[in-house]
Motif scaffolding. Structure first.
Motif, short mmCIF file in Angstrom:
data_model
loop_
_atom_site.label_atom_id
_atom_site.label_comp_id
_atom_site.label_asym_id
_atom_site.label_seq_id
_atom_site.Cartn_x
_atom_site.Cartn_y
_atom_site.Cartn_z
N VAL A 1 78.16 37.60 -82.97
CA VAL A 1 77.81 38.81 -83.73
C VAL A 1 76.49 38.76 -83.57
O VAL A 1 75.58 37.95 -83.00
N PRO A 2 75.66 39.83 -83.98
CA PRO A 2 74.17 39.97 -83.68
C PRO A 2 73.09 38.77 -84.90
O PRO A 2 74.14 38.81 -85.49
N ASP A 3 71.85 38.55 -84.34
CA ASP A 3 70.79 37.67 -85.27
C ASP A 3 70.91 38.52 -86.09
O ASP A 3 70.38 39.84 -86.19
N GLY A 4 70.67 37.92 -87.91
CA GLY A 4 70.27 38.85 -88.60
C GLY A 4 70.46 38.63 -89.78
O GLY A 4 71.65 38.52 -89.77
N GLU A 5 69.93 38.78 -90.86
CA GLU A 5 70.41 38.78 -92.01
C GLU A 5 71.18 39.52 -92.64
O GLU A 5 72.55 39.74 -93.50
N SER B 1 64.97 33.47 -107.50
CA SER B 1 65.76 34.79 -108.46
C SER B 1 64.81 35.65 -107.80
O SER B 1 64.93 37.13 -107.66
N PHE B 2 63.40 35.64 -107.82
CA PHE B 2 61.89 36.22 -106.91
C PHE B 2 62.27 36.39 -106.03
O PHE B 2 61.97 37.84 -105.25
N GLY B 3 62.88 35.39 -105.20
CA GLY B 3 62.67 35.47 -103.67
C GLY B 3 63.88 36.73 -103.28
O GLY B 3 63.64 37.20 -102.22
N HIS B 4 64.88 36.49 -103.34
CA HIS B 4 65.97 37.47 -103.73
C HIS B 4 65.68 39.02 -104.03
O HIS B 4 66.23 39.48 -103.09
N ALA B 5 64.86 38.84 -105.22
CA ALA B 5 64.46 40.66 -105.13
C ALA B 5 63.87 41.12 -104.31
O ALA B 5 63.86 42.38 -103.85
N LEU B 6 62.75 40.56 -103.41
CA LEU B 6 62.22 40.62 -102.29
C LEU B 6 62.98 41.43 -100.88
O LEU B 6 62.43 41.89 -100.46
N GLU B 7 63.83 40.07 -100.84
CA GLU B 7 64.68 40.19 -99.96
C GLU B 7 65.60 41.75 -100.44
O GLU B 7 65.57 42.58 -99.24
N THR B 8 65.82 41.84 -101.40
CA THR B 8 66.74 43.28 -101.85
C THR B 8 66.33 43.61 -101.63
O THR B 8 66.90 45.09 -100.26
N GLN C 1 65.61 42.70 -94.45
CA GLN C 1 64.91 43.60 -93.21
C GLN C 1 63.39 42.77 -92.94
O GLN C 1 63.05 43.15 -91.67
N GLY C 2 63.38 42.72 -93.92
CA GLY C 2 61.33 42.84 -94.37
C GLY C 2 61.46 41.41 -94.12
O GLY C 2 61.46 40.01 -93.65
N VAL C 3 61.23 40.96 -94.72
CA VAL C 3 61.02 38.75 -95.67
C VAL C 3 61.53 38.48 -95.53
O VAL C 3 63.06 38.32 -95.19
N MET C 4 61.71 37.22 -94.43
CA MET C 4 62.89 36.33 -94.38
C MET C 4 63.22 35.11 -95.57
O MET C 4 62.36 35.55 -96.36
N HIS C 5 64.46 34.59 -95.11
CA HIS C 5 64.77 34.06 -96.66
C HIS C 5 63.55 32.99 -97.18
O HIS C 5 63.62 32.84 -97.80
N GLY C 6 63.44 32.36 -96.01
CA GLY C 6 62.47 30.99 -96.49
C GLY C 6 61.28 31.76 -97.08
O GLY C 6 60.55 31.08 -97.89
#
Lengths: 359, 359
Positions: B68-72, B247-254, B259-264
């Protein structure tokens, strides 16, 4: 009076039979207290008949209603995605309890949704059709369809309880009743010769909507299902027998994109195909084959399908969940009231069975 | 030599640590015999580095490869649907064993796929990134994202085993290493003050890619995870602590549509926000807050995010799986090496925490 039957040994749950819809609220208060959040999922047709009565009993409980369109085509990943969005709008969380009010489609869709939303929330099934009351609400199998095959994506995920009000059958159109009768006849062929005779004897009463007879038939039919799934929760062995007629039937449903033949019609045609294969192998005789086909027809169920390319139907059977190491596994009736798992069916005899049921 | 650590009590499974990729075939033959069917799922980047070595050891086993392609953004229901189609083309059935070769995205996607394809097939996770080796491969949580929120649809579904070859870290770009370091620092803040000091002391060696130090850090970090998930498999209690920063991080990812901020990076910013909230409540002092922020920055992890509407981010936090009855539940560090579950955070203080980390 509510009759209680417990399903399965490990993560067991009760079938609560003979309850009425407006009594559910009281049951929930006893079980979960008064502060919980409920998500009632149903379809637009069932909502019209039954939602008010159910909600009447839940007046002081926080309940949100989600209505999906009627039909098998709603058992899809797209609908799961939409439910996710709607559940969040209602601030559902892991502690929310899903109430699945409807037939097999609503049970499968809502149950699968409950199994994966936030990695799992609880659900209670409130089956309103004959098919769901005697079959699909029992055993914890939930799933959605995929364009490549029926029920391909799903879980084994037991409800907290099944709340069965037989009175809902009185609003069921005959066309839906037939769907359940196909599964009832299947239960009889798998494990209960007496039930088969009961349906033969009372065929006219059933068609005349004698609900006393229908209820007795339902209780006998669901007892077959309870016994088999309790012995084999994860479908490693005998539970596969309950797939009688489904390998053929699912292929038809897939080919018609879940918008042509109804599930019970597919099962009926599938039973006819499997019975013909059994006849070829000498597992049933001519008289038994006739009894099977006649009882299906007596219930206005089809035993033949409209023209399809048999090779394409055979191809759809490759996506059957019973298959092992690339081999098709079928369920075949042996006389009346017993069936076997056949792992040695070759494509030629399957094609001949299709030929018997395709006009 | 392979080190074995067993995870969880009930449906336990082993972490097999220090194995090499080409030894997996031999392990599978011992475990399942030679006639089984394997579906190797990986992404195009990982395939380039590691698929050949793994397949070398599986020459006499029937193995099909899906890339599959790379990426979240691949952690989606759409990708699940495509995997279903591909698996059927390879005649996968319930007895097929999925091999998930890759990082957190591949593990989550393939594990969730394995949990629902035909209602469940077995899978083995072969984590190739720091993040997956010390965190996401342990604990049986699998999921895909939804446009409304991260990891919203998933299961608790344990693998048969986790096969960890630490040598794969040597092909890992620093950018991916950082992702894992965010979770390692999280583990230290949740339960292991000594690990926090170890990372502080060896920060230069870690940045200099001293794999001996990185391996020691990994073993200590994964031990935190194993201990917590073994005690609380279904995340009813202390396992929630592992959500520190999420909780904060997921909000940014969402908000950035995965496709912006990486999970870490999201987790790192989230830890910074949570630590600021802890500071406001007096759970950490200025010096401890500085140590936390400095260690993240030392590892090239961000502690601030680009401009976003804080109210929108707050809205995304409503989809957090920890929330109870409409209230947001956060994890807050207490000093260095301990954290607590805070169910009483109000929107105002959460908005102030966002303000501290948004430039």
């Amino acid at each position: 009076m509510i009759q209680r039957i417990d399903v399965s040994r490990g993560h067991g749950y009760p079938l609560l039979l003979g309850a009425t819809l407006d009594e559910l609220g009281g049951h929930l208060k006893t079980a979960y207290g008064t502060s919980g959040h409920y998500l009632l999922i149903t379809n637009d047709v069932v909502a019209g008949y039954h939602a008010d009565k159910l909600l009447d009993g839940m007046k002081d409980l926080k309940t949100d209603l989600i209505t999906v369109p009627d039909g098998e085509q709603e058992k899809s990943l797209d609908r799961i995605s939409k439910l996710t969005e709607q559940a969040l709008q209602f601030k559902a969380d892991r502690d929310t309890v899903v109430l699945a009010l409807g037939g097999g489609v609503i049970g499968d869709l809502s149950g699968f949704f409950a199994s994966i939303f936030m990695r799992g929330m609880r659900y209670i099934h409130i089956p309103t059709t004959l098919l769901s009351q005697i079959d699909s609400s029992i055993g914890g199998k939930v799933a959605v369809n995929h364009p490549s095959g029926k029920n391909l994506l799903g879980s084994f995920y037991a409800p907290q309880a099944v709340w069965t009000d037989f009175d809902t059958l009185q609003t069921l159109p005959w066309q839906e009743m037939r769907n359940g009768l196909a599964e009832t006849i299947k239960h009889a062929l798998v494990a209960d010769p007496d039930l088969f005779e009961f349906i033969e004897e009372h065929a006219d009463a059933i068609k005349g909507l004698d609900y006393k007879i229908i209820k007795e038939m339902s209780l006998r039919s669901l007892a077959v299902k309870v016994k088999i799934v309790t012995e084999d929760e994860k479908e490693k062995g005998n539970r596969m027998l309950l797939n009688l007629g489904h390998s053929f039937g699912h292929a038809l449903e897939t080919e018609e994109a879940y918008q042509g033949v109804m599930h019970g019609e597919g099962v009926s045609i599938g039973i006819a195909a499997a019975a013909n294969l059994s006849r070829e192998r000498g597992l049933v005789n001519d008289k038994q084959l006739d009894r099977i086909l006649n009882l299906l027809m007596k219930m206005d169920l089809p035993t033949t399908a409209k023209a399809h390319d048999r090779a394409v139907l055979l191809g759809h059977m490759s996506a059957d969940k019973k298959n092992k190491a690339g081999n098709k596994v079928l369920i075949l009736p042996v006389g009346i009231g017993r069936s076997v798992i056949a792992a040695d069916c070759n494509d030629e005899e399957i094609l001949r069975a299709w030929e018997k049921v395709i006009i």
